[in-house]
Design an enzyme around this catalytic site. Structure first.
Site, short mmCIF file in Angstrom:
data_model
loop_
_atom_site.label_atom_id
_atom_site.label_comp_id
_atom_site.label_asym_id
_atom_site.label_seq_id
_atom_site.Cartn_x
_atom_site.Cartn_y
_atom_site.Cartn_z
N GLU A 250 0.83 -1.21 0.00
CA GLU A 250 0.00 0.00 0.00
C GLU A 250 0.86 1.25 0.00
O GLU A 250 2.00 1.22 0.47
CB GLU A 250 -0.89 0.02 1.26
N LYS A 252 2.41 4.39 1.50
CA LYS A 252 2.58 4.93 2.85
C LYS A 252 2.42 6.44 2.73
O LYS A 252 3.31 7.13 2.25
CB LYS A 252 3.96 4.57 3.42
N ARG A 257 -2.08 9.78 11.38
CA ARG A 257 -3.00 8.67 11.62
C ARG A 257 -4.31 9.19 12.17
O ARG A 257 -4.33 10.02 13.08
CB ARG A 257 -2.33 7.75 12.63
N ARG A 272 -3.33 9.19 16.83
CA ARG A 272 -2.72 8.03 17.46
C ARG A 272 -2.27 8.33 18.87
O ARG A 272 -1.89 7.47 19.62
CB ARG A 272 -1.57 7.50 16.60
N GLU A 302 -5.10 7.31 7.25
CA GLU A 302 -4.10 8.36 7.27
C GLU A 302 -4.71 9.58 6.57
O GLU A 302 -5.19 9.47 5.43
CB GLU A 302 -2.85 7.88 6.50
N PHE A 343 -7.14 2.49 5.49
CA PHE A 343 -6.37 1.27 5.22
C PHE A 343 -6.71 0.10 6.14
O PHE A 343 -6.20 -1.00 5.96
CB PHE A 343 -4.87 1.54 5.22
N ARG A 419 4.35 -2.86 17.75
CA ARG A 419 5.11 -2.68 16.52
C ARG A 419 5.30 -4.08 15.97
O ARG A 419 6.14 -4.83 16.44
CB ARG A 419 6.45 -2.03 16.85
N LYS A 425 7.18 -1.06 6.93
CA LYS A 425 7.24 0.17 6.12
C LYS A 425 8.56 0.19 5.37
O LYS A 425 9.60 -0.18 5.90
CB LYS A 425 7.10 1.40 7.01
P1 ATP Z 1 7.21 7.28 10.31
O1 ATP Z 1 7.89 8.30 11.18
O2 ATP Z 1 8.10 6.54 9.38
O3 ATP Z 1 5.91 7.76 9.75
P2 ATP Z 1 6.04 6.28 12.52
O4 ATP Z 1 6.94 5.97 13.62
O5 ATP Z 1 5.29 7.55 12.55
O6 ATP Z 1 6.81 6.13 11.22
P3 ATP Z 1 5.17 3.68 11.94
O7 ATP Z 1 4.15 2.85 12.60
O8 ATP Z 1 6.55 3.25 12.09
O9 ATP Z 1 4.96 5.15 12.41
O10 ATP Z 1 4.81 3.81 10.39
C1 ATP Z 1 3.53 3.62 10.04
C2 ATP Z 1 2.76 4.90 9.97
O11 ATP Z 1 2.56 5.22 8.62
C3 ATP Z 1 1.39 4.70 10.52
O12 ATP Z 1 1.34 5.05 11.87
C4 ATP Z 1 0.50 5.59 9.69
O13 ATP Z 1 0.36 6.84 10.33
C5 ATP Z 1 1.28 5.80 8.42
N1 ATP Z 1 0.66 5.18 7.23
C6 ATP Z 1 0.56 5.79 6.02
N2 ATP Z 1 -0.02 5.00 5.12
C7 ATP Z 1 -0.31 3.83 5.73
C8 ATP Z 1 -0.91 2.61 5.29
N3 ATP Z 1 -1.31 2.42 4.05
N4 ATP Z 1 -1.04 1.63 6.22
C9 ATP Z 1 -0.61 1.79 7.49
N5 ATP Z 1 -0.04 2.92 7.94
C10 ATP Z 1 0.12 3.94 7.08
#
Ligand code: ATP
Length: 570
Positions: A250, A252, A257, A272, A302, A343, A419, A425
């Site tokens: 998907e 990103k 969130r 979140r 998102e 998502f 996690r 990702k």
């Molecule tokens: P980053 O700083 O890389 O965004 P993070 O620490 O904020 O990472 P992670 O859980 O590591 O958060 O990365 C996933 C985040 O990406 C999710 O919390 C969400 O907010 C975002 N996201 C964007 N698109 C998607 C998707 N298709 N599915 C899930 N999460 C997604």
């Protein structure tokens, strides 16, 4: 229950750093809590309501200082002087009470009910005379408290209990107090805490000795839970290895969130960080009502900003003010529109979908959501086992100005608050960390009066402590242009968090999370993490990210090792 018992528990827990011992002490204490005193568990965690509640105690150090001096009958300046020496307002009141021989003779009969009652009035107060009313509620407690009780009352007020109790210790202690200390019971309890986000609810059922009832603790609409988080993979190949073939790839999206709860006509939106942002996004409420079918559901999504003229997507920092700003909402909605990319789905028509496979959850979204570009739409998804196709999709995501892709195992459940390895990702290598501001310095010349240099910290995942990793002052000017966060505004946000002042430097309570980029991580004795960042620069204020999810020391070490390898081989 007498507050004294709780204070004695805090003390004993803080004197025993070993996790095993802490669990044992806590299990014993939990066994002694009567069901009618169940809300003591909120206090145990330094809170007054479940974690998702917006009603927090929220008392600044400045107000605590006033309350201490008033309750002791001394000057503010004496409290501040002692604070500089001891670095902890809890220790200050304990010491002053001992010195003034106040309330130490005879035992206090302060109860936890009374403490909760007064603490719960604090966030309710508004308008004229609020400060005075708050002061008198706090002073009433402090004057009737013994020295050790006062110590913990003050620490609770300023949100810094210092007893080193982690959520994992609590679930183990509940398991061993009421069932057995095997891993399976602890897991069931953790799952129930994750689903309900309410420790008291789980405690209550555990106390009745019904492990099967605990398994039935379910999600509830309107009560946000911690979202599922992703692990990292470097390449598409590595991603497939972890989640299997075929999987869902998907986009990103580079937004924030958003958890969407709906029941009947009510739509509630959470970040979140479990913050309710419904008021800030009235258009999203409309989209949900118009374009998503079903009476009750919880969607995971998102929200991404886009340019209202060119329709090009914008990076997260440009829309972050929509989360923070509580006024001019209509104007902001016009200027900074968002598109919601759905998502996941974790609840539908009265039933939790947490244990359903991702494939089924994602198929259900398709059934109930009428895609509307630039309003609400399913996240772009490709189900494939073909590496070439997945790579093309990744390239397209970057072209469309998104951060990269997520790769998801089709058969996996939704695990709140973790996690997990079934959601990965993948994004281009970038040196960025999410860190907490723990200190700052006032600037000179044009910037005197403003904090202009900030000390950043990562988190030691083992002890939960914040460890310093560098100082940054660069990037704020750009931030001011993109998201309106100036030195002035940062100073305003930080001032209520100041715990200690020393000349131009201040130590602050960790609360603000920022994203920074850097050129290199170096080993360094200057900071207590053992690392320092070369050329750090602010890129965003992570208003959406909770403190519990900032970069860990382990992740810094990993990035450092990775960078060493890269330097060596090219
Ligand atoms: P980053 O700083 O890389 O965004 P993070 O620490 O904020 O990472 P992670 O859980 O590591 O958060 O990365 C996933 C985040 O990406 C999710 O919390 C969400 O907010 C975002 N996201 C964007 N698109 C998607 C998707 N298709 N599915 C899930 N999460 C997604």
């Amino acid at each position: 229950m007498l507050y004294r018992k709780l204070a004695e528990f805090y003390k004993e827990a803080s004197e025993n750093p070993s996790r095993l011992k802490k669990t044992e002490i806590l299990a014993k204490f939990l066994g002694e809590i009567h069901e009618s005193d169940k809300e003591v568990l909120y206090l145990l965690l330094g809170d007054i309501y479940p974690e998702y509640s917006e009603k927090k105690i929220g008392i600044s150090s400045q107000l605590a200082i006033k309350a201490i001096s008033k309750s002791i009958g001394t000057e503010n300046s004496e409290v501040v002087r002692e604070w500089k020496k001891l670095g902890d307002l809890g220790l200050v009141i304990e010491m002053l009470k001992k010195k003034k021989r106040q309330a130490t003779l005879g035992k206090s009969d302060l109860t936890t009910q009374k403490v909760l009652e007064n603490f719960r009035k604090l966030p309710e107060l508004e308008g004229k005379g609020t400060v005075e009313k708050k002061l008198s509620l706090i002073v009433e407690l402090l004057t009737s408290a013994s020295d050790i009780e006062a110590l913990y009352l003050v620490r609770t007020l300023i949100g810094d209990l210092r007893i080193g109790l982690k959520e994992s210790t609590i679930k183990e202690a509940i398991a061993s107090a009421f069932f057995s200390s095997d891993k399976e019971s602890a897991k069931k309890i953790q799952d129930a805490i994750d689903r309900s986000n309410d420790i008291v609810k789980v405690f209550e059922m555990a106390k009745r000795g019904k492990l099967n009832e605990i398994e039935n603790v379910s999600l509830e609409i309107g009560k946000p839970i911690k979202v599922m988080l992703a692990q990292k993979a470097k390449t598409i190949e590595e991603g497939f290895e972890a989640v299997g073939k075929p999987c869902a790839v998907e986009y990103k999206y580079d937004g924030f969130r958003m958890l969407i709860h709906k029941k009947g006509d009510d739509v509630i939106l959470f970040t979140r960080r479990l913050e309710n942002v419904t008021k800030q996004f009235p258009e999203v409420v409309d989209y949900v009502k118009k374009y998503v079918g079903g009476k009750s559901f919880i969607l995971d999504s998102e929200a991404v900003g886009f340019d209202k003229k060119t329709k090009e997507y914008k990076p997260f920092q440009e829309i972050s003010q929509r989360i923070r700003r509580k006024y001019d909402i209509e104007k902001l909605r016009e200027e900074l529109p968002v598109e919601v990319n759905v998502f996941d789905m974790i609840y539908y028509e009265g039933k939790s979908l947490l244990n359903e496979p991702f494939e089924k959850r994602t198929a259900l979204i398709k059934k109930i959501l009428k895609d509307q570009r630039y309003k609400i739409i399913r996240a772009k998804q490709l189900i494939t086992g073909d590496e070439k196709k997945a790579k093309e999709f990744y390239k397209q995501a970057l072209k469309d100005r998104q951060e990269g892709v997520m790769m998801k195992n089709l058969g996996s459940i939704y695990q709140p608050g973790s996690r997990v390895g079934f959601m990965l990702k993948i994004k281009p290598a970038e040196n960025d960390l999410d860190l907490a501001i723990v200190g700052a310095e006032f600037g000179a010349g044009k910037r005197s009066g403003w904090l202009s240099s900030f000390i950043l910290a990562c988190k030691d995942e083992k002890s939960g402590k914040f460890l310093e990793i560098g100082k940054v002052g660069t990037g704020i000017k750009e931030l001011a242009e993109s998201e309106g966060t100036s030195f002035e505004e940062l100073t305003k946000m930080i001032k209520p968090l100041i715990e200690k002042e020393d000349g131009k430097s201040v130590k602050i309570k960790p609360k603000i999370v920022v994203a920074v980029t850097y050129q290199e991580i170096q080993r360094s004795p200057t900071y207590n993490s053992g690392f320092a960042l070369r050329f750090p620069r602010f890129t965003a204020l992570r208003v959406d990210k909770p403190l519990s999810e900032i970069t860990t020391l382990r992740e810094v070490e990993k990035d450092y090792e990775k960078q060493k390898r890269n330097f060596r081989y090219g």
